[in-house]
Design a protein around this motif. Structure first.
Motif, PDB file in Angstrom:
ATOM      1  N   VAL A  98       0.848  -1.197   0.000  1.00 37.82           N
ATOM      2  CA  VAL A  98       0.000   0.000   0.000  1.00 37.82           C
ATOM      3  C   VAL A  98       0.879   1.240   0.000  1.00 37.82           C
ATOM      4  N   VAL A  99       0.308   2.342  -0.506  1.00 32.91           N
ATOM      5  CA  VAL A  99       0.964   3.647  -0.474  1.00 32.91           C
ATOM      6  C   VAL A  99      -0.037   4.660   0.066  1.00 32.91           C
ATOM      7  N   GLY A 101      -2.718   7.252   0.375  1.00 35.88           N
ATOM      8  CA  GLY A 101      -3.845   7.510  -0.518  1.00 35.88           C
ATOM      9  C   GLY A 101      -4.646   6.268  -0.851  1.00 35.88           C
ATOM     10  N   ASP A 102      -4.041   5.078  -0.712  1.00 36.90           N
ATOM     11  CA  ASP A 102      -4.760   3.833  -0.992  1.00 36.90           C
ATOM     12  C   ASP A 102      -5.878   3.617   0.025  1.00 36.90           C
ATOM     13  N   VAL A 103      -6.963   3.000  -0.427  1.00 37.34           N
ATOM     14  CA  VAL A 103      -8.040   2.582   0.464  1.00 37.34           C
ATOM     15  C   VAL A 103      -7.819   1.109   0.768  1.00 37.34           C
ATOM     16  N   VAL A 104      -7.837   0.764   2.063  1.00 36.68           N
ATOM     17  CA  VAL A 104      -7.669  -0.627   2.462  1.00 36.68           C
ATOM     18  C   VAL A 104      -8.960  -1.140   3.076  1.00 36.68           C
ATOM     19  N   GLN A 108      -7.058  -6.935   4.433  1.00 35.20           N
ATOM     20  CA  GLN A 108      -6.130  -6.687   3.330  1.00 35.20           C
ATOM     21  C   GLN A 108      -4.698  -6.608   3.864  1.00 35.20           C
ATOM     22  N   VAL A 110      -1.118  -5.309   4.247  1.00 37.73           N
ATOM     23  CA  VAL A 110      -0.513  -3.994   4.044  1.00 37.73           C
ATOM     24  C   VAL A 110       1.003  -4.024   4.257  1.00 37.73           C
ATOM     25  N   ARG A 129      -8.385   4.910   4.650  1.00 37.51           N
ATOM     26  CA  ARG A 129      -7.466   5.428   3.642  1.00 37.51           C
ATOM     27  C   ARG A 129      -6.101   5.585   4.301  1.00 37.51           C
ATOM     28  N   ASP A 157     -16.451   7.501   0.540  1.00 38.66           N
ATOM     29  CA  ASP A 157     -15.303   6.623   0.271  1.00 38.66           C
ATOM     30  C   ASP A 157     -15.683   5.154   0.288  1.00 38.66           C
TER      31      ASP A 157
END
Length: 158
Positions: A98-99, A101-104, A108, A110, A129, A157
């Motif tokens: 993940v970076v 801004g990503d939505v998790v 998930q 990470v 987020r 979101d």
């Protein structure tokens, strides 16, 4: 030999592994938990909290910008499940899980925490987020240390 002899041997082996792991880690260790079959060894230390440094007087309060970041404790975070080394990607050179801004989503992956040559997946416990990656790739982490700061999802979101 009694039935407890095997459990004692396993416990002795876990104790040796725990001592070796603690000796190899940098910094204070809060908790170690090792399991072999049905046998579990868990050790927790209570380190005294060092006193907070005394506040410094500002030489020129007009020129000093006042920045008030949101404390990590006040925002949701994905935390380390074990003591070990944190990795942001599945292998060297690969894209991070993940970076910012990503939505998790809950569950998930990470990141990964390597502990005693075992790769432990780090999964998000809630949706959100990614607003900050709190630990650099390849750095040691403690049990329950915040790794990824999240912002809860709003209705738009989700």
């Amino acid at each position: 030999m009694s039935g407890d002899g095997g459990a004692e041997e396993v416990l002795d082996g876990l104790s040796r592994h725990a001592r070796k792991l603690v000796a190899e880690l940098a910094g204070p260790v809060r908790r170690v938990r090792l399991r072999s079959g049905e046998t579990v060894l868990e050790v927790e230390w209570h380190h005294p909290v060092p006193p907070a440094p005394a506040p410094r007087a500002e030489a020129d309060p007009v020129t000093a910008p006042r920045v008030e970041p949101v404390p990590v404790a006040d925002r949701p975070a994905v935390r380390s499940p074990v003591v070990g080394t944190f990795y942001r990607s599945p292998e060297p050179g690969a894209a991070p899980f993940v970076v910012v801004g990503d939505v998790v989503r809950p569950g998930q992956v990470v990141g990964i925490v390597e502990a005693m040559k075992l790769m432990n997946e780090v999964a998000a416990g809630q949706a959100g987020r990614v607003v900050e990656v709190l630990v650099e790739d390849g750095k040691p982490v403690e049990y329950d240390q915040p790794l990824i700061a999240l912002e809860p999802l709003t209705g738009r979101d989700a």
